[in-house]
Scaffold this motif. Structure first.
Motif, PDB file in Angstrom:
ATOM      1  N   THR A 256     -11.873  -1.234  77.126  1.00 50.80           N
ATOM      2  CA  THR A 256     -11.712  -0.687  75.773  1.00 50.80           C
ATOM      3  C   THR A 256     -10.244  -0.631  75.347  1.00 50.80           C
TER       4      THR A 256
ATOM      5  N   LEU B 243     -13.521  -1.203  71.351  1.00 53.33           N
ATOM      6  CA  LEU B 243     -14.918  -0.825  71.542  1.00 53.33           C
ATOM      7  C   LEU B 243     -15.881  -1.919  71.076  1.00 53.33           C
TER       8      LEU B 243
ATOM      9  N   GLY C  10     -20.882  -0.947  69.890  1.00 49.43           N
ATOM     10  CA  GLY C  10     -19.919  -0.487  70.894  1.00 49.43           C
ATOM     11  C   GLY C  10     -20.162   0.960  71.294  1.00 49.43           C
TER      12      GLY C  10
ATOM     13  N   LEU D 269     -21.665   2.163  75.012  1.00 49.81           N
ATOM     14  CA  LEU D 269     -20.857   3.070  75.828  1.00 49.81           C
ATOM     15  C   LEU D 269     -21.717   4.228  76.327  1.00 49.81           C
TER      16      LEU D 269
ATOM     17  N   SER E 286     -12.884   5.887  76.729  1.00 51.36           N
ATOM     18  CA  SER E 286     -12.444   4.927  75.715  1.00 51.36           C
ATOM     19  C   SER E 286     -11.045   5.198  75.167  1.00 51.36           C
TER      20      SER E 286
ATOM     21  N   ASN F 262     -14.236   9.352  69.329  1.00 47.40           N
ATOM     22  CA  ASN F 262     -15.169   8.607  68.495  1.00 47.40           C
ATOM     23  C   ASN F 262     -16.374   9.504  68.205  1.00 47.40           C
TER      24      ASN F 262
END
Length: 399
Positions: free
Chosen positions: A22, A27, A233, A237, A305, A309
């Protein structure tokens, strides 16, 4: 403990790989790498053709007979190789569709090839996992070094799975030679009758395994083709995080399998007592894990990451309950394997597969992040309900 060590090693590899990928690629590229990895795992499931499960049983049954072990070993390799050739032809055919992500699929072939010679079933059946654990740990360490060295620019993303697969092939070949020398495995030329028997006996298992994989992967395939790369993405994850909990449960199930065979063959009632105790113990452990994942979702996403997010954190909170549901169900599947209820497993797999397609289509139409995260929760819960029903039904028949 050694099976746990394998899973811990694989989990650490993933945890360390995610930030490497990442940070260098972002991502979105991570999502495409995970998509091609899921494709390779699905193809590997087809190539395996249920031999990971039947092979453990056969090796455990014939552990003291070298000629029978040789037969099981080479029959397994032959079946896998024949299916692998068909998968290669399928991948070649996908070139005609001019897929934008075709190179990701093509370069994932070494991951599929690794499944052909994966000898884990043999080590589990012989209950000698230590050497596999050590070689797996070394391979994972090399994978981290190689990926860190080759990932410098966005165009290198396609080569991540190629490198991981190539290292696995090298590791499994080394273990293959170790098995031949240590356990006196001699060459056995598989007969057509042997292959027909495996093909017929493992058909239901294979369809079930494919269905189980598609139940979790179809949403990823759909997002790659019709969704947006940021959602792909974020979802992949979270899926990888939750997937490690599932993998740990599968590892526990594999560890229990040889003992379960012995307990069930001795006394079916004792197996039911043992299964219930294990079920409640696993549920309690994974409930604690799910609570941690829920409350630490944003922190986990940031650690992996290196960015906050909100989309990924929301998805992870929704999916946090999945390990608990899986823990309630994992020994139900093993119970049906012990009872040779392959048809029941097959029927459940087909129902879940149809449900996964319907739910995926509906979610794409609604285009809602929260509902997308609920996909895997709904599928796992439906699987639990159906397996609980069939386990209770078969128990009543045996009373």
């Amino acid at each position: 403990m050694n099976l746990g060590g394998i899973q811990i090693s694989n989990t650490l590899l993933l945890v360390l790989l995610i930030p490497i990928i990442t940070r260098h690629l972002g991502l979105e590229k991570f999502g495409l790498i995970m998509f091609s990895s899921r494709f390779a795992q699905l193809a590997g499931t087809v190539v395996n053709y249920g031999t990971n499960q039947s092979g453990v049983r056969d090796v455990a049954t014939h552990a003291k007979f070298e000629d029978q072990l040789s037969k099981v070993f080479y029959n397994t390799l032959t079946v896998r190789f024949m299916v692998f050739l068909l998968v290669i032809l399928l991948i070649a055919g996908l070139k005609l569709f001019h897929l934008t992500y075709y190179n990701y699929l093509l370069l994932s072939i070494p991951m599929i090839a690794a499944e052909v010679i994966n000898p884990l079933f043999f080590f589990i059946g012989m209950q000698k996992i230590k050497i596999f654990n050590l070689v797996n740990l070394l391979s994972n360490a090399l994978s981290l070094i190689v990926i860190y060295m080759i990932i410098k620019q966005h165009q290198h993303a396609e080569w991540v799975n190629f490198a991981l697969g190539a290292l696995s092939v090298f590791m499994y070949l080394a273990l293959w030679f170790y098995i031949r020398r240590t356990f006196n495995i001699s060459y056995y030329s598989s007969k057509i009758a042997d292959l027909q028997l495996i093909s017929k006996a493992n058909f239901y298992l294979t369809v079930n395994n494919i269905s189980v994989h598609l139940q979790q992967s179809i949403i990823i395939f759909a997002l790659t083709e019709w969704g947006n790369t940021m959602l792909l993405g974020a979802y992949t994850l979270c899926d990888r995080i939750i997937g490690q909990c599932r993998n740990l449960l599968i590892t526990i199930s594999n560890a229990v399998y040889p003992k379960a065979v012995a307990v069930y063959n001795q006394n079916a009632a004792n197996w039911q007592v043992y299964r219930r105790k294990m079920k409640y113990a696993l549920t309690a452990i994974f409930f604690f894990g799910s609570v941690l994942i829920f409350f630490l979702a944003d922190f986990i996403v940031f650690i992996l990451s290196k960015e906050h997010n909100d989309m990924a954190a929301t998805l992870l909170k929704i999916m946090a309950i999945v390990p608990v549901i899986s823990a309630l169900n994992v020994l139900n599947v093993l119970d049906q394997l012990l009872k040779n209820s392959n048809k029941a497993i097959f029927n459940i797999a087909l129902i879940l597969l149809v449900l996964s397609f319907i739910i995926t289509y509906s979610l794409l139409q609604l285009n809602h992040i929260v509902l997308t995260g609920a996909f895997t929760v709904v599928i796992e819960f439906c699987a639990l309900l159906m397996y609980e029903y069939i386990v209770n039904k078969t128990d009543l028949k045996n009373v």
